[in-house]
Design a protein around this motif. Structure first.
Motif, short mmCIF file in Angstrom:
data_model
loop_
_atom_site.label_atom_id
_atom_site.label_comp_id
_atom_site.label_asym_id
_atom_site.label_seq_id
_atom_site.Cartn_x
_atom_site.Cartn_y
_atom_site.Cartn_z
N VAL A 163 27.44 -15.48 10.84
CA VAL A 163 28.17 -15.92 9.78
C VAL A 163 27.02 -16.56 8.95
O VAL A 163 27.18 -18.13 8.70
CB VAL A 163 28.83 -17.34 11.08
CG1 VAL A 163 29.94 -17.11 11.71
CG2 VAL A 163 27.51 -17.77 11.98
N LEU A 172 30.39 -19.36 4.09
CA LEU A 172 30.23 -18.10 4.40
C LEU A 172 30.62 -17.20 3.99
O LEU A 172 30.94 -17.01 2.71
CB LEU A 172 31.44 -17.86 5.26
CG LEU A 172 31.40 -19.25 6.72
CD1 LEU A 172 31.89 -18.78 7.58
CD2 LEU A 172 29.81 -19.43 7.62
N TRP A 188 30.54 -9.23 11.18
CA TRP A 188 31.81 -10.32 10.90
C TRP A 188 32.94 -9.91 11.37
O TRP A 188 33.68 -11.55 11.06
CB TRP A 188 31.77 -11.27 9.59
CG TRP A 188 31.99 -10.30 8.32
CD1 TRP A 188 33.26 -9.88 7.79
CD2 TRP A 188 30.87 -9.39 7.81
NE1 TRP A 188 32.92 -9.01 7.00
CE2 TRP A 188 31.53 -8.04 6.85
CE3 TRP A 188 30.13 -9.09 7.63
CZ2 TRP A 188 31.64 -7.85 5.87
CZ3 TRP A 188 29.25 -8.34 7.18
CH2 TRP A 188 29.98 -7.45 6.03
#
Length: 229
Positions: A163, A172, A188
């Protein structure tokens, strides 16, 4: 002389009145009983919830030995909370044996397949990653959606889920997304559960929305959160 005839009572009307009065009495009695039981059990319920939350904090921050509650102060920074923080946005800072900050636990929630899913996750400010997750509240389908709580492969996603913040630090760099089981390529991404796609997507969406807000707040407020050192 004609005598006056006394009116007679309607037996049906009298019976209805007695029934109505009895029903109202029972309703009031039950209401008082329910309120009394709720008030009597509320302290225990709140205590159990607090104990469960504390245990969850240490599960998602395995290196932590103690924790401290912090309230977020808009437009920035954190303040340690004494007692109930009320509705203030809050996080839980975890410290090791040397009282050094090792991570932050954050509560989050969002809509699942059946109802709202409530979670808590651990955030590593050094790795900019989710390092643990636990479901606090869920009504997902038994045997399918509830695997978000128990499936080892799914939970492995959150041992180090990326993140990282974008270069400007405002959000992000990459959105947290769920992918089909076996198709994960990036750190991710969340490897979904076969047969529980909606629940898997819900967890990814909850984490994405929460981390997009809290990661930058935490990074900017690290000096405050290190106050326990």
């Amino acid at each position: 002389m004609t005598e006056a005839v006394a009116p007679t009572k309607d037996p049906d009307r009298t019976s209805t009145w007695h029934m109505y009065r009895a029903m109202v009495g029972i309703g009031v009695g039950c209401g008082i009983l329910i309120v009394g039981v709720f008030q009597a059990t509320l302290p225990r319920i709140e205590r159990n919830k607090a104990e469960a939350l504390q245990a969850a904090i240490f599960r998602v921050l395995p290196a932590a030995k103690t924790s401290e509650t912090y309230a977020y102060k808009a437009p920035g920074g954190f303040a340690a909370v004494e007692g109930d923080p009320g509705d203030s946005p809050r996080v839980y800072a975890g410290y090791d044996d040397q009282n050094e900050l090792v991570g932050i636990a954050v509560e989050a929630a969002g809509m699942g397949y059946q109802d709202v899913i409530g979670i808590i996750y651990g955030y590593s400010f050094e790795d900019q990653a989710v390092i643990g997750i636990q479901v606090l509240e869920s009504k997902e389908t038994p045997g399918l959606g509830d695997k978000i709580e128990t499936d080892p492969g799914f939970l492995q996603n959150f041992e180090r889920l990326d993140v990282s913040l974008a270069e400007d630090g405002a959000g992000l760099a990459n959105a947290v997304v769920a992918v089909r089981h076996g198709e994960k390529e990036h750190p991710w991404e969340v490897d979904g559960i076969t047969g529980a796609t909606i629940s898997s997507v819900a967890i990814a969406a909850i984490l994405n929305g929460s981390a997009d807000v809290w990661a930058s707040r935490i990074q900017q407020g690290l000096d405050d959160l290190r106050g326990g050192e």
